[in-house]
Motif scaffolding. Structure first.
Motif, PDB file in Angstrom:
ATOM      1  N   GLY A   1     -23.510  76.031  31.546  1.00  0.00           N
ATOM      2  CA  GLY A   1     -24.067  75.852  32.751  1.00  0.00           C
ATOM      3  C   GLY A   1     -22.339  75.120  33.731  1.00  0.00           C
ATOM      4  N   ILE A   2     -23.668  74.298  34.352  1.00  0.00           N
ATOM      5  CA  ILE A   2     -22.882  73.663  36.062  1.00  0.00           C
ATOM      6  C   ILE A   2     -23.168  72.277  36.021  1.00  0.00           C
ATOM      7  CG2 ILE A   2     -21.655  74.672  38.114  1.00  0.00           C
ATOM      8  CD1 ILE A   2     -21.446  77.104  37.951  1.00  0.00           C
ATOM      9  N   MET A   3     -22.379  71.455  35.511  1.00  0.00           N
ATOM     10  CA  MET A   3     -23.093  70.646  36.178  1.00  0.00           C
ATOM     11  C   MET A   3     -22.257  70.175  38.050  1.00  0.00           C
ATOM     12  SD  MET A   3     -21.898  67.765  33.214  1.00  0.00           S
ATOM     13  CE  MET A   3     -21.683  68.448  31.726  1.00  0.00           C
ATOM     14  N   ASN A   4     -23.280  69.918  38.964  1.00  0.00           N
ATOM     15  CA  ASN A   4     -22.985  69.563  40.245  1.00  0.00           C
ATOM     16  C   ASN A   4     -22.741  68.455  40.530  1.00  0.00           C
ATOM     17  OD1 ASN A   4     -23.008  72.110  40.606  1.00  0.00           O
ATOM     18  ND2 ASN A   4     -25.368  72.379  41.763  1.00  0.00           N
TER      19      ASN A   4
ATOM     20  N   LEU B   1     -30.460  77.968  38.703  1.00  0.00           N
ATOM     21  CA  LEU B   1     -29.993  77.136  39.927  1.00  0.00           C
ATOM     22  C   LEU B   1     -30.835  75.717  39.845  1.00  0.00           C
ATOM     23  CD1 LEU B   1     -28.239  75.438  42.029  1.00  0.00           C
ATOM     24  CD2 LEU B   1     -29.657  76.564  43.481  1.00  0.00           C
ATOM     25  N   VAL B   2     -30.561  74.214  39.741  1.00  0.00           N
ATOM     26  CA  VAL B   2     -31.597  72.972  39.587  1.00  0.00           C
ATOM     27  C   VAL B   2     -31.042  72.244  40.799  1.00  0.00           C
ATOM     28  CG1 VAL B   2     -32.857  71.085  38.606  1.00  0.00           C
ATOM     29  CG2 VAL B   2     -31.860  73.452  36.992  1.00  0.00           C
TER      30      VAL B   2
ATOM     31  N   ARG C   1     -22.254  61.600  36.698  1.00  0.00           N
ATOM     32  CA  ARG C   1     -20.699  62.122  36.242  1.00  0.00           C
ATOM     33  C   ARG C   1     -19.801  61.441  36.975  1.00  0.00           C
ATOM     34  NH1 ARG C   1     -25.241  67.294  36.978  1.00  0.00           N
ATOM     35  NH2 ARG C   1     -26.437  67.151  35.133  1.00  0.00           N
TER      36      ARG C   1
ATOM     37  N   PHE D   1     -25.369  69.677  27.374  1.00  0.00           N
ATOM     38  CA  PHE D   1     -24.525  70.784  27.521  1.00  0.00           C
ATOM     39  C   PHE D   1     -24.438  71.262  26.563  1.00  0.00           C
ATOM     40  CE2 PHE D   1     -25.020  70.135  31.868  1.00  0.00           C
ATOM     41  CZ  PHE D   1     -25.452  71.442  32.728  1.00  0.00           C
TER      42      PHE D   1
ATOM     43  N   GLY E   1     -27.170  71.568  38.958  1.00  0.00           N
ATOM     44  CA  GLY E   1     -26.421  72.129  38.322  1.00  0.00           C
ATOM     45  C   GLY E   1     -26.814  73.538  38.493  1.00  0.00           C
ATOM     46  N   ILE E   2     -26.101  74.395  37.317  1.00  0.00           N
ATOM     47  CA  ILE E   2     -27.082  75.599  36.864  1.00  0.00           C
ATOM     48  C   ILE E   2     -26.828  76.115  35.660  1.00  0.00           C
ATOM     49  CG2 ILE E   2     -26.351  77.409  36.782  1.00  0.00           C
ATOM     50  CD1 ILE E   2     -25.078  77.664  39.628  1.00  0.00           C
TER      51      ILE E   2
END
Lengths: 201, 201
Positions: free
Chosen positions: A162-165, B155-156, A132, A189, B162-163
């Motif tokens: 959600g959140i992409m890290n 949380l992953v 990403r 997502f 991500g979340i």
């Protein structure tokens, strides 16, 4: 996420537009020669988000030990080393396990077979799952308070939000502000490529 | 995320095991009759994570205006109303737009055609994208500090980490502790179903 119409024509930090990259190939000339015929030149179909980059009319078939995927778009311009970008779901169909990598970082990446109308290329390495990432100019980086190669997180709203890290910032003078995700991330997502998402540090 | 072996045999809050649900169908008897023949009984193949639920040997083909997907597993036992669960990527192949829903909440959900060896069922509604959810007992809910129908985040960790937001807690006496996600979420977050993920409130 915000819809395009909810923002000014130029997005404001910390929001960035998002584009969805379907599986595709970047080819080196030697492989174009094999796949499409000696001296063949790829035909530009349409511009894509990064300046100078374009989708071609030509497609190839990818093959792995588990299966094939046809109608995979070639992108231009040519590269020094052929690179195949797939999503994890594609990799499952093909029966391969590509690493998550930056574009161009191909050492030790997955082997794959590319089939064109005139021939077949068997790559020992070259297939990755693209990380990403967010393209931007140095001016954008300043406005967003980020730096090249920084890993940031991105917030996506909505019922599949959600959140992409592990989102990599990529800064270059000739980049256009745009986040690139693959089809798996888009589907998970609930993104289609017409949204703005929010960088959270 | 933690690998299974990194934990005690019984997971400890706030960690929960995760399972990946591929596209599948739950059938009502009238539709089994049409798809497989009058009075046909589905054959149990193997137990799945929730007590009393099982994968059957029988598969069907799903069809929408955009395409077909074959080898879609039937799950047992029978339900009062047939329900088809797909991921967004499947929906794109089929050319349909199912809503994200809890299991059983089918009013106004997407139409779909189910094809079996003996006949075809054309559903006006019944196809959904299952919401992300976590099954647990009332005792688990107390241990994890959550309640039925609560939306939590999960949380992953990892390079595709991500979340996930909008994860529904589902509490019932006969549930086994397990988070269920679809194949799109699994692929996007790099999960295979052998991990523990962390509830964050």
């Amino acid at each position: 996420m915000l819809q395009d119409t909810a923002l000014q024509s130029k997005p404001l930090a910390p929001y960035v537009p998002v584009s969805v990259s379907a599986r595709h190939v970047h080819l080196q000339q030697e492989h174009v020669d094999i796949l499409f015929g000696k001296g063949y030149q790829l035909t530009k179909d349409r511009d894509i988000s990064q300046p100078g980059q374009y989708a071609c009319q030509e497609t190839v078939t990818l093959m792995g030990p588990g299966g094939k995927i046809s109608n995979v778009r070639a992108l231009g311009p040519l590269r020094k080393q052929t690179q195949v970008e797939v999503a994890r779901s594609d990799a499952r169909v093909l029966g391969i396990s590509p690493p998550v990598r930056h574009s161009g970082d191909l050492k030790g990446s997955a082997p794959i077979v590319i089939i064109g109308p005139k021939g077949t290329v068997r790559l020992k390495e070259g297939c990755i799952i693209a990380d990403r990432h967010i393209h931007m100019t140095p001016q954008d980086a300043q406005a967003y308070g980020v730096y090249n190669s920084q890993k940031v997180s991105v917030l996506v709203e909505g019922e599949k939000g959600g959140i992409m890290n592990q989102v990599t910032i990529r800064v270059r003078d000739d980049y256009a502000l745009d986040m690139h995700i693959d089809t798996d991330d888009a589907n998970a997502f609930g993104l289609t490529g017409n949204e703005y998402v929010k960088i959270i540090l």
